[in-house]
Design a protein around this motif. Structure first.
Motif, PDB file in Angstrom:
ATOM      1  N   GLU A  92       0.803  -1.231  -0.048  1.00 49.59           N
ATOM      2  CA  GLU A  92      -0.080   0.095   0.127  1.00 49.59           C
ATOM      3  C   GLU A  92       0.796   1.282  -0.063  1.00 49.59           C
ATOM      4  OE1 GLU A  92      -2.608  -0.712   3.223  1.00 49.59           O
ATOM      5  OE2 GLU A  92      -3.991  -1.754   2.266  1.00 49.59           O
ATOM      6  N   GLU A 149      -2.390   0.349  -7.508  1.00 50.40           N
ATOM      7  CA  GLU A 149      -2.606   1.008  -8.690  1.00 50.40           C
ATOM      8  C   GLU A 149      -1.864   0.654  -9.755  1.00 50.40           C
ATOM      9  OE1 GLU A 149      -2.354   2.319  -5.437  1.00 50.40           O
ATOM     10  OE2 GLU A 149      -4.407   2.430  -4.957  1.00 50.40           O
ATOM     11  N   LYS A 150      -0.725   0.152  -9.566  1.00 49.83           N
ATOM     12  CA  LYS A 150       0.382  -0.194 -10.613  1.00 49.83           C
ATOM     13  C   LYS A 150      -0.084  -1.235 -11.359  1.00 49.83           C
ATOM     14  CE  LYS A 150       4.061   2.025  -8.514  1.00 49.83           C
ATOM     15  NZ  LYS A 150       5.566   1.757  -7.452  1.00 49.83           N
ATOM     16  N   CYS A 151      -0.775  -2.512 -10.579  1.00 45.78           N
ATOM     17  CA  CYS A 151      -0.953  -3.662 -11.433  1.00 45.78           C
ATOM     18  C   CYS A 151      -2.575  -3.592 -11.512  1.00 45.78           C
ATOM     19  CB  CYS A 151      -0.662  -4.735 -10.320  1.00 45.78           C
ATOM     20  SG  CYS A 151      -1.977  -5.128  -8.731  1.00 45.78           S
ATOM     21  N   CYS A 152      -3.139  -2.610 -11.362  1.00 48.35           N
ATOM     22  CA  CYS A 152      -4.536  -2.618 -11.659  1.00 48.35           C
ATOM     23  C   CYS A 152      -4.928  -1.136 -11.974  1.00 48.35           C
ATOM     24  CB  CYS A 152      -5.348  -3.401 -10.590  1.00 48.35           C
ATOM     25  SG  CYS A 152      -7.077  -3.454 -10.803  1.00 48.35           S
ATOM     26  N   PRO A 153      -4.742  -0.515 -12.883  1.00 46.74           N
ATOM     27  CA  PRO A 153      -4.929   0.756 -13.534  1.00 46.74           C
ATOM     28  C   PRO A 153      -6.565   1.127 -12.995  1.00 46.74           C
ATOM     29  CG  PRO A 153      -3.743  -0.222 -15.195  1.00 46.74           C
ATOM     30  CD  PRO A 153      -4.174  -1.290 -14.274  1.00 46.74           C
ATOM     31  N   GLN A 174       3.794   1.654  -1.170  1.00 47.50           N
ATOM     32  CA  GLN A 174       4.209   1.749  -2.667  1.00 47.50           C
ATOM     33  C   GLN A 174       3.324   2.070  -3.745  1.00 47.50           C
ATOM     34  OE1 GLN A 174       6.955  -1.451  -3.423  1.00 47.50           O
ATOM     35  NE2 GLN A 174       8.134  -1.042  -1.677  1.00 47.50           N
ATOM     36  N   GLY A 175       1.998   1.981  -3.381  1.00 47.28           N
ATOM     37  CA  GLY A 175       0.881   2.077  -4.444  1.00 47.28           C
ATOM     38  C   GLY A 175       0.913   0.867  -5.512  1.00 47.28           C
ATOM     39  N   LEU A 176       1.190  -0.400  -4.999  1.00 47.68           N
ATOM     40  CA  LEU A 176       1.244  -1.200  -5.883  1.00 47.68           C
ATOM     41  C   LEU A 176      -0.135  -1.613  -6.525  1.00 47.68           C
ATOM     42  CD1 LEU A 176       4.094  -3.759  -4.203  1.00 47.68           C
ATOM     43  CD2 LEU A 176       4.124  -2.386  -6.301  1.00 47.68           C
TER      44      LEU A 176
END
Length: 124
Positions: free
Chosen positions: A107, A113-117, A109-111
């Motif tokens: 969370e 949002e990166k793997c699920c635009p 690192q905002g992962l």
């Protein structure tokens, strides 16, 4: 958590669910279950053993026959406990310390949002 695993494994087989439904109606003898379900006594006994070991059934002897009953209060208490388990913060569950740390890292690192635009994973 292991307690829930045992219960849900016992519930994860269609014949055992049928047995639970039948004994929820009223306590039943093995011979009744055999007749109603159309399966052999040894197979019924195997299923009953799994359900009993999971704590879902009680057994009573009456002369040479054994009858089984649903432990309704046990089931209700454990479903409530499972609901509480699901509602608990991850950090409050000792078995999930590693997962809680990795989730916090992901969370930060905002992962997600990166793997699920935005808009593509149904979370928005």
């Amino acid at each position: 958590m292991e307690h829930f695993v045992k219960i849900f494994k016992a519930l994860g087989e269609p014949t055992r669910l049928k047995i639970l439904k039948l004994v929820a109606l009223r306590p039943m003898y093995v011979c009744e279950l055999e007749m109603v379900l159309g399966i052999s006594q040894p197979r019924i006994s195997q299923h009953l053993r799994v359900l009993k070991e999971a704590g879902l059934l009680s057994e009573s002897k009456e002369a040479q026959k054994t009858f089984y009953a649903l432990k309704k209060q046990f089931l209700e208490e454990n479903l409530a406990a499972f609901h509480a388990f699901l509602a608990s913060p991850l950090s409050a569950l000792p078995d999930f310390a590693a997962e809680a740390a990795r989730l916090a890292e992901a969370e930060s690192q905002g992962l997600a949002e990166k793997c699920c635009p935005a808009g593509s994973c149904g979370r928005d």
